[in-house]
Motif scaffolding. Structure first.
Motif, short mmCIF file in Angstrom:
data_model
loop_
_atom_site.label_atom_id
_atom_site.label_comp_id
_atom_site.label_asym_id
_atom_site.label_seq_id
_atom_site.Cartn_x
_atom_site.Cartn_y
_atom_site.Cartn_z
N UNK A 1 0.86 -1.23 -0.33
CA UNK A 1 -0.39 -0.01 -0.19
C UNK A 1 0.61 0.71 0.24
N UNK A 2 2.37 1.30 1.00
CA UNK A 2 2.78 2.64 0.92
C UNK A 2 3.57 2.73 -0.58
N UNK A 3 4.14 1.73 -0.80
CA UNK A 3 4.74 1.74 -2.72
C UNK A 3 3.32 2.62 -3.55
N UNK A 4 2.40 2.00 -3.24
CA UNK A 4 1.45 1.85 -4.69
C UNK A 4 1.04 3.13 -4.85
N UNK A 5 1.00 4.19 -3.05
CA UNK A 5 0.98 5.06 -2.50
C UNK A 5 1.70 6.08 -3.40
N UNK A 6 2.73 5.62 -3.22
CA UNK A 6 3.73 7.05 -3.19
C UNK A 6 3.42 7.01 -5.09
N UNK A 7 3.30 5.93 -5.49
CA UNK A 7 3.73 5.77 -6.72
C UNK A 7 2.36 6.79 -7.25
N UNK A 8 1.13 6.79 -6.69
CA UNK A 8 0.31 7.73 -6.99
C UNK A 8 0.56 9.06 -6.72
N UNK A 9 0.88 9.07 -5.95
CA UNK A 9 1.23 10.68 -5.67
C UNK A 9 2.27 11.12 -6.40
N UNK A 10 3.30 10.81 -6.55
CA UNK A 10 4.33 10.82 -8.23
C UNK A 10 3.69 10.81 -9.22
N UNK A 11 2.63 10.42 -9.45
CA UNK A 11 1.69 11.01 -10.77
C UNK A 11 0.69 12.25 -10.85
N UNK A 12 -0.15 11.93 -9.65
CA UNK A 12 -0.53 12.37 -9.58
C UNK A 12 -0.31 14.12 -9.13
N UNK A 13 0.53 13.93 -7.78
CA UNK A 13 0.20 15.70 -7.20
C UNK A 13 1.05 16.71 -8.28
N UNK A 14 2.03 16.37 -9.03
CA UNK A 14 2.27 17.85 -9.80
C UNK A 14 1.99 18.28 -10.40
N UNK A 15 0.57 17.40 -11.10
CA UNK A 15 -0.85 18.41 -11.88
C UNK A 15 -1.47 18.63 -11.41
N UNK A 16 -1.51 18.41 -10.34
CA UNK A 16 -2.93 18.98 -9.64
C UNK A 16 -1.97 19.93 -8.47
N UNK A 17 -0.77 20.58 -7.94
CA UNK A 17 0.02 21.14 -8.05
C UNK A 17 0.12 22.77 -9.46
N UNK A 18 0.35 22.01 -10.33
CA UNK A 18 0.21 22.93 -11.73
C UNK A 18 -0.97 23.49 -12.03
N UNK A 19 -2.17 23.29 -10.64
CA UNK A 19 -2.85 23.66 -11.02
C UNK A 19 -4.35 24.77 -9.99
#
Length: 207
Positions: free
Chosen positions: A98-116
């Motif tokens: 779960x931790x590995x999946x969470x890190x992968x998800x946040x690496x994919x999503x947060x940069x896009x969300x932060x840009x908005x």
């Protein structure tokens, strides 16, 4: 099909609609260059259509970007694959997954969300769009509650607090890479899971 639409969808799957094509194009541009410099004209050119075509499918650019973010987040969740169910393997091994999946998800999503963040209207519209992908945080909470019901973790365990620890680590690891002059603190996943499972109080106090 019009020549313009045919050109826009050339090489795409036969069942791809023009709306899907526009969303996919905007999704790719968001991931590649962020939202700050995105314009209707730029999205239209990348999609191979006239500027006005976008308004046949979306009321404005914000609506298209919200749909693109929704598609990006959903794709990131699908990429995680199946996550462990309560009772499978060991709790320690499952929490690592779960931790590995969470890190992968946040690496994919947060940069896009932060840009908005400068365009909150897009994020508001994004949260209003339907999705068929269960959120990783919800899956983590369900997993922990399921293990508690099975007796594989303490019956009085605060599963919400345990989930918050893992979510917070994911935020810290990714957000630190987005802020100027900051870098994430090294994190040993095994040590994190051990700490979550055993706590940090002296053993005499836990006994």
């Amino acid at each position: 099909m019009s020549p313009r639409k045919a050109a826009a969808l050339r090489g795409a799957a036969d069942d791809r609609t023009l709306r899907d094509h526009l969303v996919t194009t905007a999704q790719r541009l968001l991931a590649d260059q962020g939202a700050a410099t995105l314009t209707v004209r730029g999205i239209a050119r990348a999609a191979g259509v006239a500027d006005g075509v976008l308004y046949n499918h979306f009321p404005d650019k914000d609506a298209l970007l919200a749909a693109a973010v929704r598609a990006h987040v959903d794709a990131a969740h699908r990429a995680l694959g199946p996550l462990p169910a309560p009772g499978a393997a060991t709790v320690e091994r499952n929490l690592r997954a779960y931790l590995s999946a969470g890190l992968a998800l946040h690496r994919a999503v947060l940069p896009v969300v932060a840009g908005l963040l400068a365009t909150p209207a897009v994020l508001t519209r994004f949260t209003e769009l339907p999705t068929d992908q269960p959120d990783w945080r919800i899956l983590l909470a369900r997993y922990l509650n399921g293990e508690r019901e099975l007796g594989r973790i303490a019956p009085d365990a605060d599963t919400a607090a345990a989930a918050a620890v893992l979510v917070g680590i994911c935020h810290d690891q990714v957000l630190a890479t987005l802020l100027p002059g900051m870098s994430p603190h090294p994190v040993d996943a095994d040590a994190v899971i051990t700490t979550v499972l055993t706590g940090i109080a002296p053993r005499t106090e836990r006994a």
